[in-house]
Design a protein around this motif. Structure first.
Motif, PDB file in Angstrom:
ATOM      1  N   ARG A 147       4.969 -10.460 -15.914  1.00  0.00           N
ATOM      2  CA  ARG A 147       5.624 -11.406 -15.056  1.00  0.00           C
ATOM      3  C   ARG A 147       6.932 -11.038 -14.307  1.00  0.00           C
ATOM      4  O   ARG A 147       7.274 -11.750 -13.188  1.00  0.00           O
ATOM      5  CB  ARG A 147       5.997 -12.791 -15.966  1.00  0.00           C
ATOM      6  N   ALA A 148       7.876 -10.260 -15.021  1.00  0.00           N
ATOM      7  CA  ALA A 148       8.959  -9.910 -14.494  1.00  0.00           C
ATOM      8  C   ALA A 148       8.900  -9.192 -13.137  1.00  0.00           C
ATOM      9  O   ALA A 148       9.515  -9.468 -11.869  1.00  0.00           O
ATOM     10  CB  ALA A 148       9.935  -9.242 -15.301  1.00  0.00           C
TER      11      ALA A 148
ATOM     12  N   ASN B 256       8.606  -8.806  -7.090  1.00  0.00           N
ATOM     13  CA  ASN B 256       7.993  -8.369  -5.843  1.00  0.00           C
ATOM     14  C   ASN B 256       7.502  -9.362  -4.918  1.00  0.00           C
ATOM     15  O   ASN B 256       6.844  -9.234  -4.019  1.00  0.00           O
ATOM     16  CB  ASN B 256       6.654  -7.358  -6.321  1.00  0.00           C
ATOM     17  N   VAL B 257       7.884 -10.761  -5.405  1.00  0.00           N
ATOM     18  CA  VAL B 257       7.621 -11.788  -4.335  1.00  0.00           C
ATOM     19  C   VAL B 257       8.523 -11.679  -3.110  1.00  0.00           C
ATOM     20  O   VAL B 257       9.604 -11.350  -3.224  1.00  0.00           O
ATOM     21  CB  VAL B 257       7.993 -13.037  -5.181  1.00  0.00           C
ATOM     22  N   GLY B 258       7.922 -11.606  -2.135  1.00  0.00           N
ATOM     23  CA  GLY B 258       8.580 -11.440  -0.876  1.00  0.00           C
ATOM     24  C   GLY B 258       8.408  -9.975  -0.156  1.00  0.00           C
ATOM     25  O   GLY B 258       8.370  -9.560   0.888  1.00  0.00           O
ATOM     26  N   ARG B 259       7.980  -9.034  -1.197  1.00  0.00           N
ATOM     27  CA  ARG B 259       7.840  -7.709  -0.960  1.00  0.00           C
ATOM     28  C   ARG B 259       6.204  -7.493  -0.694  1.00  0.00           C
ATOM     29  O   ARG B 259       5.768  -6.614   0.291  1.00  0.00           O
ATOM     30  CB  ARG B 259       8.445  -6.656  -2.134  1.00  0.00           C
TER      31      ARG B 259
ATOM     32  N   ARG C 158       1.436 -15.539  -7.636  1.00  0.00           N
ATOM     33  CA  ARG C 158       0.216 -15.493  -7.552  1.00  0.00           C
ATOM     34  C   ARG C 158      -0.665 -14.794  -6.452  1.00  0.00           C
ATOM     35  O   ARG C 158      -1.397 -14.026  -7.103  1.00  0.00           O
ATOM     36  CB  ARG C 158      -0.710 -17.068  -7.263  1.00  0.00           C
ATOM     37  N   GLU C 159      -0.023 -14.721  -5.525  1.00  0.00           N
ATOM     38  CA  GLU C 159      -0.467 -13.721  -4.435  1.00  0.00           C
ATOM     39  C   GLU C 159      -0.114 -12.371  -4.718  1.00  0.00           C
ATOM     40  O   GLU C 159      -0.673 -11.451  -4.419  1.00  0.00           O
ATOM     41  CB  GLU C 159       0.188 -13.948  -2.949  1.00  0.00           C
ATOM     42  N   VAL C 160       1.231 -11.987  -5.229  1.00  0.00           N
ATOM     43  CA  VAL C 160       1.602 -10.732  -5.763  1.00  0.00           C
ATOM     44  C   VAL C 160       0.319 -10.440  -6.743  1.00  0.00           C
ATOM     45  O   VAL C 160      -0.264  -9.206  -6.570  1.00  0.00           O
ATOM     46  CB  VAL C 160       2.667 -10.699  -6.394  1.00  0.00           C
TER      47      VAL C 160
END
Length: 108
Positions: A54-55, A60-63, A69-71
């Motif tokens: 989860r970390a 990586n959200v935004g990257r 969920r999308e990552v």
């Protein structure tokens, strides 16, 4: 003779105690090779640790994607991230990383 038996018993007790400590130590036979930017996902599987997974999703959200969920969807895709040449889901199944496997399959 009795001193020898007591000394031997003490040594065997120490060996048994150290053996259980070694059994609890993490495996050192895993080495990551390649682009280390996403190695945390493979590490989470090797450790079977959802917190580490989860970390890495959050990091990586935004990257990779706009949300966790999308990552997750991107890294678990058939052409997504691989560990040892296998998809994250296949790698977690083969490593018996049951907690991470269940997390990956229930949310992707």
């Amino acid at each position: 003779m009795m001193k020898t038996v007591k000394a031997l018993a003490m040594v065997l007790g120490m060996v048994a105690a150290s053996g259980s400590a070694l059994a609890a130590a993490p495996q050192k036979d895993v080495r990551f090779v390649g682009d280390t930017q996403f190695s945390g996902f493979c590490k989470a599987i090797v450790m079977d640790d959802i917190k580490v997974l989860r970390a890495n999703l959050s990091r990586n959200v935004g990257r990779i994607g706009a949300s966790q969920r999308e990552v997750l969807r991107m890294v678990t895709a058939e052409d997504g991230l691989t560990c040892n040449g296998e998809t994250l889901i296949d790698f977690s199944m083969k490593r018996d990383a049951n907690a991470v496997y269940e997390y990956l399959t229930s949310r992707s």
